[in-house]
Enzyme design. Structure first.
Site, mmCIF file in Angstrom:
data_model
loop_
_atom_site.group_PDB
_atom_site.id
_atom_site.type_symbol
_atom_site.label_atom_id
_atom_site.label_comp_id
_atom_site.label_asym_id
_atom_site.label_seq_id
_atom_site.Cartn_x
_atom_site.Cartn_y
_atom_site.Cartn_z
ATOM 1 N N GLU A 125 0.826 -1.226 0.000
ATOM 2 C CA GLU A 125 0.000 0.000 0.000
ATOM 3 C C GLU A 125 0.857 1.270 0.000
ATOM 4 O O GLU A 125 0.685 2.155 0.851
ATOM 5 C CB GLU A 125 -0.963 -0.027 1.202
ATOM 6 C CG GLU A 125 -1.960 -1.155 1.111
ATOM 7 C CD GLU A 125 -3.099 -1.094 2.138
ATOM 8 O OE1 GLU A 125 -3.039 -0.277 3.070
ATOM 9 O OE2 GLU A 125 -4.059 -1.877 1.985
ATOM 10 N N GLU A 162 -5.306 -8.593 -0.306
ATOM 11 C CA GLU A 162 -6.019 -8.284 0.943
ATOM 12 C C GLU A 162 -7.496 -8.088 0.604
ATOM 13 O O GLU A 162 -7.837 -7.200 -0.180
ATOM 14 C CB GLU A 162 -5.485 -7.011 1.618
ATOM 15 C CG GLU A 162 -4.145 -7.194 2.289
ATOM 16 C CD GLU A 162 -3.710 -5.972 3.086
ATOM 17 O OE1 GLU A 162 -4.574 -5.299 3.682
ATOM 18 O OE2 GLU A 162 -2.493 -5.709 3.097
#
Ligand code: AHR
Length: 508
Positions: A172, A291
């Site tokens: 991220e 995720e």
């Protein structure tokens, strides 16, 4: 309510990659310490790993586990977690404001993975660190012997290389919450250089490049395009992350959220195709949905947790029946996109937004390990979702919710396991009040017989499991009928309101 589907052997999407049923363990909260690792617990093995937790992980049949983060990885020095246990530093962990004792590092986790019958997917730190630390850990883990880092591994008692095949280039990196986040241009350059030296160290590895943290990021889409411009040559997969919640308690809208996941996948696949065309390339970059889950129950509680402790009870969502339905719809969405999504990780595996929970052990009482509601759709998809994915022609009524239009009451996908001669129809009935009479015509799949109709439902959509009681667990339903007539097979089954279903057919 009635719904119909036509299925033909040729309605193929693609093969479901076994890595579609992966999961994730981060050094966060009680995932590692007090989760998979609890020395002193009666279930602890010779290394302190909980055998009862390993048994549940094996039940889920998880082929890969992403590790060690997550946000954690962007501040992690992997070298802190190797060598003599007594000499490892305790560090301030800035992603979750906890203390990291470094008792578990890559060698211990790789051993846990073996015991849990899974493989590691390792994320390198491209936040506070860069290409040098990344290529060193590849050498430490994968080079057999005769170099500084491989011989250091051997001196730590690990003679054979771990041979980790799948590596994430950071986590991220677009997020302002990330330790040392980057702009797309900065990240693209660092990821490309890290990828180059990591693959020079071990050309057999595969690499996942960071996409956006989620599709609502302001830089979404341009981030993917710019990062791929830089990394195209080295990237094997591009990552996607998504979490859904129901804070407004609007269940029809919550159940429609998997449509957003589907649109996200299609958009990111489109961006990959755009860069492919722009570069006149023949290469295909696949997607790693590394995720995904429901996450919102614990958000309020987490704000009250004391900082700078080891293994605080962070991000411990307790899942309900309706969460299991959303997870079921998300699993179906991943399977429907199996031509593009090759890797997916349910985030996470133990205690932290997890299908498996462990009770706190306190004053001489050993805590139990138990299954959350979401354990079951994942277990079913992992057990019966391997094979050729078939997308049937579905005729189902639809509804509009606050955020989504045309949400079909029936969410479904089919997997044909040619080796076993089995067909599994996964189906969610999104109708909260009415049962659904489902009629399926199957063509060219050979003679079939009904094996079982598994169903997960509970009239109370807020019902949850606990260490003391499993209120939400699957049961076998009777009543489904299968008729073979000529080349066509007709299946009839009733799907209870708000239910997750697996209808399994085998060779007649
Ligand atoms: O899974 C929990 C967190 O969610 C991860 O650390 C991060 O990557 C994401 O934002």
């Amino acid at each position: 309510m009635k719904a119909k589907m036509i299925l033909h052997r040729e309605f193929t999407v693609g093969q479901s990659d076994r890595r579609l049923f992966g999961s994730f363990i981060e050094h966060l909260g009680r995932a590692v310490y007090n989760g998979i690792y609890e020395p002193g617990h009666p279930e602890a093995d010779d290394m302190g790993f909980r055998k009862d937790v390993i048994k549940l992980v094996r039940e889920l049949n998880v082929p890969i586990v992403r590790y060690p983060g997550g946000n954690f990885v962007s501040g992690y020095n992997w070298e802190d977690g190797i060598g003599p246990a007594g000499k490892r530093p305790v560090r301030q962990e800035l992603a979750w404001m906890s203390l990291e004792p470094n008792t578990i590092g890559v060698n211990e986790f790789a051993e846990w993975a073996k015991r849990a019958n899974t493989e590691l997917m390792y994320a390198v730190n491209l936040g506070s660190r860069g290409p040098d630390a990344a290529r060193n850990i590849v050498e430490y883990c994968n080079f057999p012997k005769g170099s500084y880092w491989s011989d250091l591994r051997r001196s730590h008692g690990v003679e054979n290389p771990h041979n980790i095949k799948l590596w994430c280039l950071g986590n991220e990196m677009d997020g302002p919450w990330q330790i040392c986040g980057h702009t797309a241009g900065e990240y693209g350059r660092i990821a490309a250089e890290a990828a180059k030296v990591m693959k020079w160290s071990d050309p057999s590895i595969e690499l996942v490049v960071c996409g956006s943290s989620n599709a609502r990021m302001p830089t979404f889409a341009s981030w993917e395009a710019e990062v791929l411009e830089h990394t195209w040559e080295h990237a094997d997969y591009l990552s996607l992350h998504i979490y859904f919640g129901n804070p407004e308690n609007d269940t029809p809208n919550f159940l429609g959220r998997s449509l957003e996941m589907d649109a996200f996948i299609k958009s990111v696949a489109g961006i990959c195709d755009y860069i492919k065309a722009k570069k006149h390339s023949k290469k295909q970059v696949y997607l790693s949905f590394d995720e995904w889950n429901v996450w919102y129950h614990s958000l309020g509680q987490d704000r009250k947790i004391e900082k700078w402790t080891v293994a605080p009870p962070l991000v411990e969502d307790i899942y309900t029946m309706e969460d299991a339905l959303v997870v079921g719809c998300m699993l179906i969405t991943l399977l429907k996109n199996a031509d593009r999504v090759k890797v997916a990780c349910l985030a996470q595996l133990v205690n932290v937004i997890a299908p498996i929970m462990t009770e706190h052990s306190s004053s001489g009482k050993a805590g139990k390990a138990w299954r959350q509601t979401i354990f079951y759709p994942f277990m079913h998809a992992s057990a019966f979702g391997r094979g050729t994915v078939l997308n049937g022609k579905v005729n189902s009524e639809k509804y509009d919710s606050k955020e989504y239009c045309d949400v079909p009451y029936l969410e479904t996908v089919t997997v044909h396991n040619e080796e076993k001669g089995e067909v599994a129809i996964f189906a969610v009935n999104r109708n909260l009040k009415e049962a659904m009479d489902l009629e399926v015509d199957l063509y060219d799949l050979g003679g079939l017989k009904l094996i079982e109709h598994l169903c997960l439902n509970n009239a109370d959509l807020k019902a949850a499991n606990s260490a003391a009681e499993e209120k939400v667990k699957p049961a076998a339903l009777s009543g489904a009928r299968l008729e073979n007539s000529g080349g066509k097979i007709r299946l009839e089954a009733r799907l209870p309101p708000a239910s997750w279903n697996v209808i399994r057919l085998g060779k007649a």
